[in-house]
Design a protein around this motif. Structure first.
Motif, short mmCIF file in Angstrom:
data_model
loop_
_atom_site.label_atom_id
_atom_site.label_comp_id
_atom_site.label_asym_id
_atom_site.label_seq_id
_atom_site.Cartn_x
_atom_site.Cartn_y
_atom_site.Cartn_z
N ASP A 108 -23.33 27.31 -2.95
CA ASP A 108 -23.20 26.08 -3.74
C ASP A 108 -24.16 25.00 -3.30
N LEU A 122 -17.78 17.70 -5.65
CA LEU A 122 -17.67 16.93 -6.88
C LEU A 122 -16.24 16.94 -7.45
N GLU A 123 -15.40 17.82 -6.92
CA GLU A 123 -14.04 17.92 -7.44
C GLU A 123 -13.03 17.11 -6.64
N VAL A 124 -13.34 16.75 -5.41
CA VAL A 124 -12.38 16.01 -4.59
C VAL A 124 -12.33 14.54 -4.98
N ASP A 125 -11.27 13.88 -4.58
CA ASP A 125 -11.09 12.46 -4.87
C ASP A 125 -11.98 11.65 -3.93
N TRP A 126 -12.88 10.89 -4.50
CA TRP A 126 -13.80 10.09 -3.70
C TRP A 126 -13.23 8.71 -3.37
N GLY A 165 -17.06 22.19 -3.85
CA GLY A 165 -15.91 21.34 -4.12
C GLY A 165 -16.15 19.85 -3.95
N THR A 187 -21.64 21.77 -0.19
CA THR A 187 -21.30 21.01 -1.38
C THR A 187 -20.19 21.64 -2.20
#
Length: 178
Positions: free
Chosen positions: A61, A90-94, A88, A86
């Motif tokens: 990824d 873009l999927e986690v809560d920032w 996941g 990288t």
């Protein structure tokens, strides 16, 4: 009117000559489609990362790195490397990272960080700088930076930026350039 027009023409001619001189002195700009060897030279860190990723397909990824080596104005050397896969990302809560970015979002805090990196560590010395506000404002901003992890108290009335935060901070400064 004619005199103004003549002055404008002279100024335009002088500017044209200056631009021509600057253009002839500047090194040529390489096109983005330069040869692979030029790309390898210009993007040596990226090339190394791409080689690493090719050698480790389990990180398919991708990976993001922060790396830097510098000498601070105080003479202290700093070297740091940090990387993360990288998968996941873009999927986690920032939102939990927002406080760290928010701490950088005030001009006085950015100036505080710059001064601390430049060797001004004592609260009294920082308070003497008018651009950083009143003593109360200064302490407020320092608390925000400490809470976000950008700064730590290194003694009574003394602050420093942890080594692990210097390169990421400078990477943020580079990242916001347009």
């Amino acid at each position: 009117m004619d005199e103004e027009l003549d002055q404008l023409r002279e100024r335009l001619e002088a500017l044209t000559e200056r631009v021509a001189a600057l253009e002839s002195a500047a090194p040529p700009v390489e096109a983005a489609t330069s040869s692979p060897s030029t790309r390898e030279e210009r993007f040596w860190a990226l090339t190394g990362l791409e080689t690493r990723l090719a050698d480790h397909p389990e990180t398919s990824d991708g990976e993001v790195m922060l790396v830097g080596s510098l000498t601070l104005p105080t003479g202290a050397p700093v070297s740091w490397q940090q990387s993360a896969g990288t998968a996941g990302l873009l999927e986690v809560d920032w939102s939990e990272r927002a406080a760290a970015f928010a701490a950088l979002g005030h001009p006085v805090r950015i100036e505080l960080l710059r001064h601390i990196l430049s060797g001004v560590h004592a609260t009294a010395d920082l308070a003497a700088m008018e651009t950083l506000g009143t003593t109360g404002q200064l302490h407020h901003h320092l608390r925000q930076l400490v809470a976000a992890g950008w700064v730590r108290q290194s003694g009574r009335g003394s602050y420093q930026i942890p080594a692990a935060r210097i390169v990421p901070l400078l990477a943020c400064m580079i990242g916001v350039e347009r």
